[in-house]
Enzyme design. Structure first.
Site, mmCIF file in Angstrom:
data_model
loop_
_atom_site.group_PDB
_atom_site.id
_atom_site.type_symbol
_atom_site.label_atom_id
_atom_site.label_comp_id
_atom_site.label_asym_id
_atom_site.label_seq_id
_atom_site.Cartn_x
_atom_site.Cartn_y
_atom_site.Cartn_z
ATOM 1 N N HIS A 1 39.324 -14.956 34.132
ATOM 2 C CA HIS A 1 40.112 -14.054 33.293
ATOM 3 C C HIS A 1 39.675 -12.588 33.320
ATOM 4 O O HIS A 1 40.423 -11.707 32.888
ATOM 5 C CB HIS A 1 40.050 -14.560 31.849
ATOM 6 C CG HIS A 1 41.297 -14.310 31.059
ATOM 7 N ND1 HIS A 1 42.162 -13.255 31.296
ATOM 8 C CD2 HIS A 1 41.828 -14.988 30.011
ATOM 9 C CE1 HIS A 1 43.159 -13.299 30.435
ATOM 10 N NE2 HIS A 1 42.985 -14.333 29.652
ATOM 11 N N TYR B 1 46.670 -15.426 16.699
ATOM 12 C CA TYR B 1 46.525 -14.468 17.802
ATOM 13 C C TYR B 1 47.648 -14.760 18.790
ATOM 14 O O TYR B 1 47.797 -15.887 19.263
ATOM 15 C CB TYR B 1 45.166 -14.656 18.479
ATOM 16 C CG TYR B 1 44.955 -13.855 19.757
ATOM 17 C CD1 TYR B 1 44.111 -12.744 19.775
ATOM 18 C CD2 TYR B 1 45.557 -14.219 20.961
ATOM 19 C CE1 TYR B 1 43.893 -12.019 20.942
ATOM 20 C CE2 TYR B 1 45.350 -13.500 22.127
ATOM 21 C CZ TYR B 1 44.520 -12.406 22.121
ATOM 22 O OH TYR B 1 44.310 -11.693 23.278
ATOM 23 N N THR C 1 46.306 -6.279 27.465
ATOM 24 C CA THR C 1 47.030 -6.946 26.383
ATOM 25 C C THR C 1 46.688 -6.293 25.049
ATOM 26 O O THR C 1 45.672 -5.619 24.908
ATOM 27 C CB THR C 1 46.665 -8.440 26.291
ATOM 28 O OG1 THR C 1 45.274 -8.573 26.032
ATOM 29 C CG2 THR C 1 47.038 -9.172 27.569
#
Length: 700
Positions: free
Chosen positions: A398, A509, A522
């Site tokens: 990620h 979230y 993001t």
């Protein structure tokens, strides 16, 4: 050689073994068409000889210039186009603090807690806040910085010391091939996907990858940042003490294949042409040769004595990052291990061929999220995972990538893999055509560490349970027909399910892409609003009418849409506060260094009380961690819970279905899934004014 390559109008053309090479007579004829029909004098020959010598003399120069031109073509599509995008907006300190309090209020049940939070915000605005924000403003004005957030966000991933398996890496399950049958083998599926991966990579390198776009809330088409595509291939996370390092290898030409914990590698691109830098004409392995290589690997593994197999080194990538860093340093002291590690880490991507046959969506989800933890290299940016029955997907590291980028990539490679029906013929030779087994020299301490890592990853896997909800009663089309946002509607379903199972309102979230800005990643959408709270109480009350419930639902979805717009347009809360807190921590660290060096005796800096208060922890704790990542290429998308008492919720909103992948650390996941199904059915009954269904579902 039985393979021939010739240059035709600037394109590399490969021929099959059956095709004969062009004859000398034909070659002479072709060459002669480039010259005027006249007798060649001795002077002409001498002149041509001089030209050849001159070209040879400047060969390196021309090669260098061609590389520069190719790099410029690549940069034009990715980096240079990124420079044309607006920078990520930096909200004012006052606006962020106001939004923080608004988001916090529904999460604090006691009025005293909220009043204390208000007081802390007021003190922060008067004291440390303006100074911290001024540093962000200075950072934002620096053209050498991609954005005011980028450095902090990249470091956040790399400093995390927890194992990245389950905790960090998400997965993407690809749709089955349309030709899928029992005869469509693991090797067939892996071959077509590897070939599609290589075609996509060449598009990136040659500057032919088309730009991403999205529509804003005014239906205007906006270009998106493409910088993350440079992190897709030949990228690896390297474990280091305290903070990992993300490395990208520019001239990789090979891939690694993991089978039964063993590592093989082979070249897939023409090394000579990669060196030239002319990526538009770089040849790469055909499907025919990829298939041969994969079958060679299986045959080699089958015929090799089982006793010669080494322990699965890949399991070390599931460890705590500091522990793995120490073990990697030990491995690197041996020249053989160093060479093999460099092959793995510099590979374009990893292909993991698993000896499992997952039958259900739940089983496939587990294979792609973690598998057995052994036949993996979780540090690679991309792992293509293919099970024995052809079920396949991608596991993504990620730190340099977000879901939106890999979704585009997955969609393109899936469509390419099913559209490409070219016969599997031989291709250009690209170097090490025959796969090579990587060799290692493991010390007793490394073998012991591998065994321990296997036990630890087994515990991680046991702690996580997975449930997949395939809700097929309706989908996006139905929701849009009732003039509601599909994403906001589904989010209300998540919150209603949690409220019904656990009897409390919790923080949510939702990942929101900000790629319309240069180097955008993001922002966090915190979905609990006062409208949402009102919706939850009304839908769990038997005394409120259907009409009133419908109003509450519409208001809650609308408030969610407004938050989504704010986040996408750079008016979020989480990232701004996150950056301010990091600046405060940097100041403290710098002061501590000065004290230790004897340059100052002052050690009066501390983290602002705003960030130390329990209210900020409540705001930041993502009990429901959610992300919407749907597309035609995907069946499932998922990830692990980010807090011990939380849920990881990856979902796809299709035209006629809603697919949800739920994970938790044994927090009644099955009950949550059933409650979610009930929520979607009840919400439909409210929308349709179906009295019978409304009353029946309400009693469930």
């Amino acid at each position: 050689s039985d393979v021939y390559k010739r240059q035709v109008r600037g394109r590399i053309v490969t021929t099959s073994p059956q095709t004969k090479p062009p004859s000398k007579i034909l070659c002479v004829f072709v060459m002669s068409t480039h010259f005027r029909a006249r007798s060649a004098s001795l002077d002409d020959i001498h002149h041509e000889k001089k030209k050849v010598e001159k070209i040879e003399k400047h060969k390196d120069f021309h090669k260098m210039k061609e590389k520069e031109r190719e790099k410029e073509r690549e940069d034009q599509t990715l980096s240079k186009e990124t420079d044309k995008l607006p920078r990520l907006p930096l909200p004012t300190l006052e606006a962020t603090c106001a939004r923080y309090l608004k988001a916090l209020q529904p999460l604090l049940p006691e009025e005293e807690q909220y009043e204390k939070a208000k007081q802390l915000v007021s003190e922060f605005l008067k004291n440390e806040g303006p100074s911290l924000h001024a540093e962000l403003v200075k950072l934002d004005s620096d053209p050498s910085q991609g954005s005011w957030l980028k450095g902090f966000w990249d470091k956040m991933y790399l400093e995390d010391r927890e194992p990245i398996v389950v905790n960090v890496n998400p997965f993407f399950m690809l749709n089955d091939h349309p030709m899928y049958t029992k005869a469509y083998s693991q090797v067939d599926r892996a071959t077509s996907l590897i070939y599609a991966f290589l075609r996509f990579y060449r598009k990136i390198k040659s500057g032919q990858l088309t730009r991403d776009f999205e529509r804003n809330f005014d239906k205007k088409l906006l270009p998106l940042c493409m910088s993350q595509y440079q992190n897709l291939f030949a990228a690896t996370r390297i474990p280091k003490i305290g903070c990992d390092e993300s490395i990208h290898y520019n001239n990789s030409t090979h891939i690694v294949v993991l089978v039964a914990g063993q590592f093989y590698w082979f070249d897939v691109f023409d090394k000579e042409e990669v060196e030239k830098g002319d990526w538009r004409n770089v040849g790469f392995l055909s499907e025919y040769d990829i298939e041969l290589n994969l079958r060679f690997i299986f045959n080699h593994l089958k015929t090799s004595p089982y006793a010669e197999r080494l322990p699965p080194l890949g399991v070390l990538t599931t460890l705590n990052r500091n522990h793995w860093a120490l073990l990697r340093d030990e491995l690197m002291t041996n020249s053989l291990n160093k060479e093999s590690l460099e092959k793995v880490e510099s590979a374009l991507f990893a292909v993991c061929l698993d000896d499992v046959t997952p039958a259900s969506q739940n089983e496939v989800s587990k294979v792609l999220l973690h598998g057995d933890g052994r036949n993996r290299w979780f540090d690679k940016s991309l792992q293509l995972i293919v099970a024995s029955n052809g079920k396949s997907g991608i596991n993504m590291e990620h730190c340099g990538l977000d879901g939106h980028t890999v979704l585009r990539f997955a969609t393109d490679v899936y469509l390419d893999s099913i559209k490409h029906y070219a016969p599997r013929t031989r291709s250009v030779r690209v170097g090490k055509l025959e796969p090579q087994l990587l060799h290692w020299k493991f010390s007793p301490s490394i073998i012991h560490a591998i065994n321990n890592a296997g036990e630890q990853v087994d515990k991680i896997i046991e702690q996580v349970e997975t449930q997949v909800l395939e809700f097929t009663d309706y989908g996006k089309d139905f929701i849009i027909a009732h003039k509601l946002s599909p994403d906001g509607y589904v989010q209300m379903g998540f919150q209603l399910a949690y409220f019904r199972v656990f009897g409390q309102i919790t923080n949510v979230y939702e990942s929101c892409s900000t790629k319309r800005y240069a180097f955008g990643r993001t922002e966090t959408l915190r979905g609990i609003t006062k409208e949402c709270v009102s919706f939850l109480h009304s839908f769990t009350s038997s005394s409120i009418s259907r009409g009133e419930k419908l109003k509450k639902l519409r208001a809650a979805v609308e408030s969610h849409s407004n938050l989504m717009r704010d986040c996408k347009e750079g008016r979020g809360v989480d990232r701004h506060l996150f950056a301010l807190k990091n600046i405060a921590l940097q100041r403290i660290k710098k002061q501590q260094q000065l004290v230790s060096q004897g340059q100052t005796t002052e050690a009066n800096l501390k983290v602002p009380e705003l960030f130390e208060d329990s209210s900020y922890k409540t705001f930041s704790e993502s009990v429901l961690s959610t992300s919407n990542c749907g597309g035609k290429a995907l069946i499932l998308f998922g990830f692990g819970p980010v807090v011990s008492r939380g849920f990881g919720i990856g979902y796809l909103i299709n035209s006629e279905s809603i697919i949800v992948n739920l994970t938790s650390r044994h927090r009644r996941t099955n009950f949550f899934m059933k409650a979610l199904e009930w929520s979607f059915l009840y919400m439909r009954a409210v929308l349709e004014d179906d009295i019978n269904s409304f009353n029946q579902i309400a009693r469930m």
